[in-house]
Design a protein around this motif. Structure first.
Motif, PDB file in Angstrom:
ATOM      1  N   MET A   1      15.888  16.910  -9.869  1.00 19.79           N
ATOM      2  CA  MET A   1      17.134  17.657  -9.920  1.00 19.79           C
ATOM      3  C   MET A   1      18.211  17.048  -9.037  1.00 19.79           C
ATOM      4  O   MET A   1      17.945  16.181  -8.211  1.00 19.79           O
ATOM      5  CB  MET A   1      16.885  19.109  -9.525  1.00 19.79           C
ATOM      6  N   ALA A   2      19.453  17.553  -9.226  1.00 23.94           N
ATOM      7  CA  ALA A   2      20.612  17.211  -8.388  1.00 23.94           C
ATOM      8  C   ALA A   2      21.149  18.517  -7.822  1.00 23.94           C
ATOM      9  O   ALA A   2      21.388  19.471  -8.570  1.00 23.94           O
ATOM     10  CB  ALA A   2      21.675  16.503  -9.214  1.00 23.94           C
ATOM     11  N   GLN A   3      21.312  18.575  -6.502  1.00 29.11           N
ATOM     12  CA  GLN A   3      21.712  19.813  -5.830  1.00 29.11           C
ATOM     13  C   GLN A   3      23.073  19.656  -5.174  1.00 29.11           C
ATOM     14  O   GLN A   3      23.370  18.636  -4.559  1.00 29.11           O
ATOM     15  CB  GLN A   3      20.662  20.181  -4.786  1.00 29.11           C
ATOM     16  N   THR A   4      23.890  20.693  -5.289  1.00 32.92           N
ATOM     17  CA  THR A   4      25.234  20.715  -4.723  1.00 32.92           C
ATOM     18  C   THR A   4      25.518  22.104  -4.153  1.00 32.92           C
ATOM     19  O   THR A   4      24.659  22.972  -4.168  1.00 32.92           O
ATOM     20  CB  THR A   4      26.291  20.322  -5.785  1.00 32.92           C
TER      21      THR A   4
ATOM     22  N   TYR B   1      14.452  17.325 -15.695  1.00 34.81           N
ATOM     23  CA  TYR B   1      13.311  17.465 -16.596  1.00 34.81           C
ATOM     24  C   TYR B   1      12.679  18.832 -16.377  1.00 34.81           C
ATOM     25  O   TYR B   1      12.832  19.420 -15.314  1.00 34.81           O
ATOM     26  CB  TYR B   1      12.269  16.372 -16.332  1.00 34.81           C
ATOM     27  N   PRO B   2      11.942  19.362 -17.335  1.00 35.05           N
ATOM     28  CA  PRO B   2      11.320  20.682 -17.166  1.00 35.05           C
ATOM     29  C   PRO B   2      10.492  20.762 -15.884  1.00 35.05           C
ATOM     30  O   PRO B   2       9.753  19.840 -15.552  1.00 35.05           O
ATOM     31  CB  PRO B   2      10.428  20.812 -18.402  1.00 35.05           C
TER      32      PRO B   2
ATOM     33  N   VAL C   1      13.997  24.388 -17.880  1.00 32.52           N
ATOM     34  CA  VAL C   1      13.902  23.248 -18.783  1.00 32.52           C
ATOM     35  C   VAL C   1      15.000  22.244 -18.433  1.00 32.52           C
ATOM     36  O   VAL C   1      15.829  22.493 -17.551  1.00 32.52           O
ATOM     37  CB  VAL C   1      14.036  23.696 -20.258  1.00 32.52           C
ATOM     38  N   ARG C   2      15.005  21.125 -19.124  1.00 31.29           N
ATOM     39  CA  ARG C   2      16.046  20.115 -18.907  1.00 31.29           C
ATOM     40  C   ARG C   2      17.418  20.766 -19.059  1.00 31.29           C
ATOM     41  O   ARG C   2      17.700  21.435 -20.041  1.00 31.29           O
ATOM     42  CB  ARG C   2      15.871  18.991 -19.928  1.00 31.29           C
ATOM     43  N   GLY C   3      18.271  20.577 -18.051  1.00 30.71           N
ATOM     44  CA  GLY C   3      19.621  21.129 -18.081  1.00 30.71           C
ATOM     45  C   GLY C   3      19.755  22.504 -17.471  1.00 30.71           C
ATOM     46  O   GLY C   3      20.865  23.030 -17.368  1.00 30.71           O
TER      47      GLY C   3
ATOM     48  N   ALA D   1      26.055  12.802 -18.204  1.00 32.09           N
ATOM     49  CA  ALA D   1      26.769  12.667 -16.931  1.00 32.09           C
ATOM     50  C   ALA D   1      25.920  13.178 -15.779  1.00 32.09           C
ATOM     51  O   ALA D   1      25.949  12.626 -14.678  1.00 32.09           O
ATOM     52  CB  ALA D   1      28.096  13.403 -16.991  1.00 32.09           C
ATOM     53  N   VAL D   2      25.146  14.228 -16.020  1.00 35.18           N
ATOM     54  CA  VAL D   2      24.233  14.746 -14.994  1.00 35.18           C
ATOM     55  C   VAL D   2      23.159  13.695 -14.707  1.00 35.18           C
ATOM     56  O   VAL D   2      22.846  13.414 -13.549  1.00 35.18           O
ATOM     57  CB  VAL D   2      23.593  16.080 -15.441  1.00 35.18           C
TER      58      VAL D   2
END
Length: 195
Positions: A66-69, A119-120, A95-97, A140-141
Motif C-alpha cells: 500500500m501507499a499511505q498519506t 493488491y488484495p 481488494v486492489r484499489g 497512477a497509484v
C-alpha cells in the motif's frame, strides 16, 4: 447490513468522489462509500474541504502492499487537530484499489491518515476501516514512488540478522556433522537407550 456496490462512473454521485492530485500531474478518482463507513467518509470530506491534505506526501509506501498519506509531518505519527474517530469495521474486503483508514494499535485511533491498497490484503478486513475504492487511474497509484525509510530499513536489517543467524546455526550443524564419523552415526542408530 446491505452494502451497495462500488459505482465506477466518475460522472455520478460526485459528492462522494475524492479527487487526489499527485505531484506527477496525475489525478486519481476515489469513490467514497458512506454506507460502508459514514464517520470516516465525513472525516475525509471535512479535512479535504479544509485543504488539510494539500501538499501532503505519501510517507509510507510498501511495494506490493500500500501507499499511505494524510500525515502533515511526513513521519507517520501526525494527524489533524480533530479528535480520533471510532472504528467502523465491516466485511467489505480490502481488494486492489481499496482506500482504508490508518490507525495506531487502538482500533479507535483513526484520524487523518489513509492508505491505498496495491493488491488484495484480506488480513486487513474487519481490522481497518475500508471507506472507499479507486475508480479511475489506478495506474497512477501503482506509479507512486517507493521510498525506503529508516523504519523500513530497520525491518530489513532485522530480517537479514535473522537469516544470518539461521545460516550460522546451519553452518555449525554441518560442521558438527562432518566431525561425526559414519560409524558413530550407525552406532547411534542401533544403540538402545538404557533407562
Amino acid at each position: 447490513r446491505v452494502f451497495t456496490p462500488v459505482n465506477f462512473d466518475v460522472t455520478e454521485d460526485r459528492e462522494n468522489i475524492l479527487l487526489l492530485d499527485l505531484s506527477n500531474g496525475e489525478r486519481v478518482s476515489i469513490r467514497l462509500k458512506p454506507d460502508w463507513a459514514p464517520n470516516h467518509v465525513e472525516r475525509v470530506k471535512t479535512l479535504t474541504r479544509q485543504g488539510f491534505y494539500d501538499g501532503i506526501i505519501f510517507h509510507r509506501v510498501i511495494d506490493g502492499f500500500m501507499a499511505q498519506t494524510g500525515d502533515p509531518t511526513g513521519t507517520g505519527t501526525g494527524g489533524s487537530e480533530l479528535p480520533d474517530i471510532a472504528e467502523e469495521f465491516h466485511r467489505m474486503p480490502h481488494v486492489r484499489g481499496s482506500v482504508s483508514m490508518a490507525r495506531s494499535a487502538s482500533p479507535d485511533s483513526a484520524n487523518s491518515q489513509f492508505f491505498l491498497v496495491f493488491y488484495p490484503r484480506f488480513n486487513l478486513d474487519e481490522n481497518y476501516t475500508n471507506f472507499g475504492r479507486v475508480i479511475a487511474n489506478m495506474a497512477a497509484v501503482d506509479a507512486i514512488e517507493r521510498k525506503h525509510r529508516k523504519w523500513h530499513g530497520k525491518q530489513v536489517k532485522k530480517g537479514i540478522k535473522k537469516a544470518n543467524a539461521r545460516k550460522r546455526v546451519e553452518k555449525r550443524a554441518k560442521k558438527q556433522l562432518r566431525k561425526t564419523t559414519k560409524e558413530d552415526i550407525v552406532k547411534s542408530m542401533f544403540t538402545k537407550k538404557r533407562d
